[in-house]
Design a protein around this motif. Structure first.
Motif, short mmCIF file in Angstrom:
data_model
loop_
_atom_site.label_atom_id
_atom_site.label_comp_id
_atom_site.label_asym_id
_atom_site.label_seq_id
_atom_site.Cartn_x
_atom_site.Cartn_y
_atom_site.Cartn_z
N PHE A 181 0.83 -1.21 0.00
CA PHE A 181 0.00 0.00 0.00
C PHE A 181 0.86 1.26 0.00
O PHE A 181 0.62 2.19 -0.77
CB PHE A 181 -0.92 0.00 1.23
CG PHE A 181 -1.87 1.16 1.27
CD1 PHE A 181 -3.01 1.17 0.49
CD2 PHE A 181 -1.62 2.25 2.10
CE1 PHE A 181 -3.88 2.25 0.53
CE2 PHE A 181 -2.48 3.33 2.15
CZ PHE A 181 -3.62 3.33 1.36
N GLY A 182 1.88 1.29 0.87
CA GLY A 182 2.75 2.46 0.90
C GLY A 182 3.49 2.67 -0.40
O GLY A 182 3.61 3.80 -0.90
N ALA A 183 4.00 1.58 -0.99
CA ALA A 183 4.73 1.70 -2.25
C ALA A 183 3.80 2.14 -3.39
O ALA A 183 4.20 2.93 -4.25
CB ALA A 183 5.38 0.37 -2.60
N THR A 184 2.57 1.65 -3.41
CA THR A 184 1.62 2.05 -4.45
C THR A 184 1.29 3.53 -4.35
O THR A 184 1.22 4.23 -5.37
CB THR A 184 0.34 1.21 -4.35
OG1 THR A 184 0.66 -0.18 -4.46
CG2 THR A 184 -0.64 1.58 -5.45
N ILE A 185 1.10 4.04 -3.13
CA ILE A 185 0.83 5.47 -2.95
C ILE A 185 2.01 6.31 -3.42
O ILE A 185 1.84 7.31 -4.14
CB ILE A 185 0.50 5.77 -1.48
CG1 ILE A 185 -0.80 5.06 -1.08
CG2 ILE A 185 0.39 7.27 -1.25
CD1 ILE A 185 -2.01 5.55 -1.84
N ILE A 186 3.23 5.92 -3.04
CA ILE A 186 4.41 6.67 -3.47
C ILE A 186 4.53 6.66 -4.98
O ILE A 186 4.78 7.70 -5.62
CB ILE A 186 5.68 6.08 -2.81
CG1 ILE A 186 5.65 6.30 -1.30
CG2 ILE A 186 6.93 6.70 -3.42
CD1 ILE A 186 6.80 5.65 -0.56
N SER A 187 4.36 5.49 -5.59
CA SER A 187 4.47 5.38 -7.04
C SER A 187 3.42 6.24 -7.74
O SER A 187 3.73 6.94 -8.72
CB SER A 187 4.31 3.91 -7.45
OG SER A 187 4.39 3.77 -8.85
N ALA A 188 2.18 6.23 -7.24
CA ALA A 188 1.12 7.01 -7.87
C ALA A 188 1.36 8.50 -7.73
O ALA A 188 1.16 9.27 -8.68
CB ALA A 188 -0.23 6.62 -7.27
N VAL A 189 1.79 8.93 -6.54
CA VAL A 189 2.01 10.37 -6.32
C VAL A 189 3.18 10.87 -7.17
O VAL A 189 3.08 11.91 -7.83
CB VAL A 189 2.27 10.63 -4.82
CG1 VAL A 189 2.73 12.07 -4.60
CG2 VAL A 189 1.01 10.36 -4.01
N VAL A 190 4.29 10.14 -7.16
CA VAL A 190 5.46 10.57 -7.94
C VAL A 190 5.15 10.57 -9.42
O VAL A 190 5.45 11.53 -10.14
CB VAL A 190 6.67 9.66 -7.62
CG1 VAL A 190 7.83 9.96 -8.57
CG2 VAL A 190 7.12 9.85 -6.18
#
Length: 293
Positions: A100-109
């Motif tokens: 979940f954390g990695a998906t949020i970071i990937s989507a935001v960046v």
């Protein structure tokens, strides 16, 4: 004797059947099962510390390699007598937090870079597209192995590293949709009213492209779970005494012939979770895509 006018009238049975049929036609059975499984995984991740029967490091040496169905250990124990069910619940929490954390970071960046490319055309757009092409061509697993082997493995580093997986997809999608939305009338009207570019992109364009980005997140999420599981399987992911689904599979492979339940339980959770996310993501894509409707 005539019935009372205040007596409730029972709807015909065909009405109930029609309502149930309409509900099933809206949400297929496979999607409903996938949503139920994902809801159960999220609930387990939130309440894992309350429902674990034992600590993940608690050892019961008198019941080493006990099979499933044991009175004290429902899913059996591992080579050190640790409860497989307790470790599985904690592994679900850790793996979902990382994914979940990695998906949020990937989507935001990715979305931010895509908007930058759409806002500043020319050299900025070319730079973002070159970085996206480089990321797409780079073997991410090999890069992850090199980074983790050099810097060591830790939870924050693992989340940030997984966060750079797939950002180029969001960048391309956000750039294309932002350029298309900017050419429409509502974006131009907001600009003429004096809105800043940041307000235009994040208050007006982003809500209109959010559905496509959400579907992309549902497709990237299972890939990150599998990537983290692969790294943990190779010994460079989550490190003991902490545990994850890939970590359990990695340690359980040595006992595949003598105690297969150590590896099969987390492998089953990985398989069903990724399958459920993929099914729900495909359904969302069809539901949110106006061209399909």
């Amino acid at each position: 004797m005539s019935s009372s006018p205040l007596a409730p009238t029972m709807p015909p049975r065909k009405g109930y059947l029609a309502a149930i049929s309409a509900l099933r036609s809206k949400v297929p059975l496979s999607v409903s099962l996938g949503m139920a499984w994902l809801a159960a995984m999220v609930l387990i991740a939130v309440l894992a510390h309350l429902i674990m029967p034992y600590g993940i490091t608690a050892m019961d040496l008198t019941n080493r390699l006990a099979g499933p169905g044991n009175a004290r250990h429902w899913l059996g124990t591992d080579e050190l007598g640790r409860d497989v069910l307790s470790r599985l619940l904690q592994s679900i929490r850790v793996s979902l937090v990382i994914a979940f954390g990695a998906t949020i970071i990937s989507a935001v960046v990715g979305t931010a870079l895509g908007f930058l490319a759409a806002r500043f055309r020319g050299s900025v757009e070319s730079l973002v597209l070159v970085l996206a092409d480089f990321q797409a061509a780079l073997p991410f697993l090999i890069m992850s192995l090199a980074v983790l082997a050099f810097f060591g493995s830790s939870m924050p580093l693992l989340v940030c590293l997984m966060g750079f997986y797939g950002w180029e997809r969001y960048a391309r999608i956000a750039r294309g949709l932002a350029i298309s939305a900017s050419a429409q009338g509502y974006a131009a009207a907001v600009v003429q009213l004096g809105a800043s570019p940041m307000r235009v992109y994040f208050r007006h364009i982003l809500p209109n492209v959010a559905s496509t980005l959400i579907v992309s997140m549902t497709l990237t999420f299972p890939e990150i779970i599998l990537m983290e599981s692969g790294l943990s399987f190779l010994g460079l992911g989550v490190q003991p005494p902490e545990t994850s689904l890939g970590n359990m599979v990695g340690f359980g492979r040595e006992y595949l012939t003598t105690a297969p339940w150590i590896m099969l339980a987390p492998a089953f959770v990985i398989m069903v979770t990724t399958l459920s996310i993929s099914i729900v993501g495909d359904w969302l894509r069809d539901r949110l895509d106006p061209t399909v409707r």
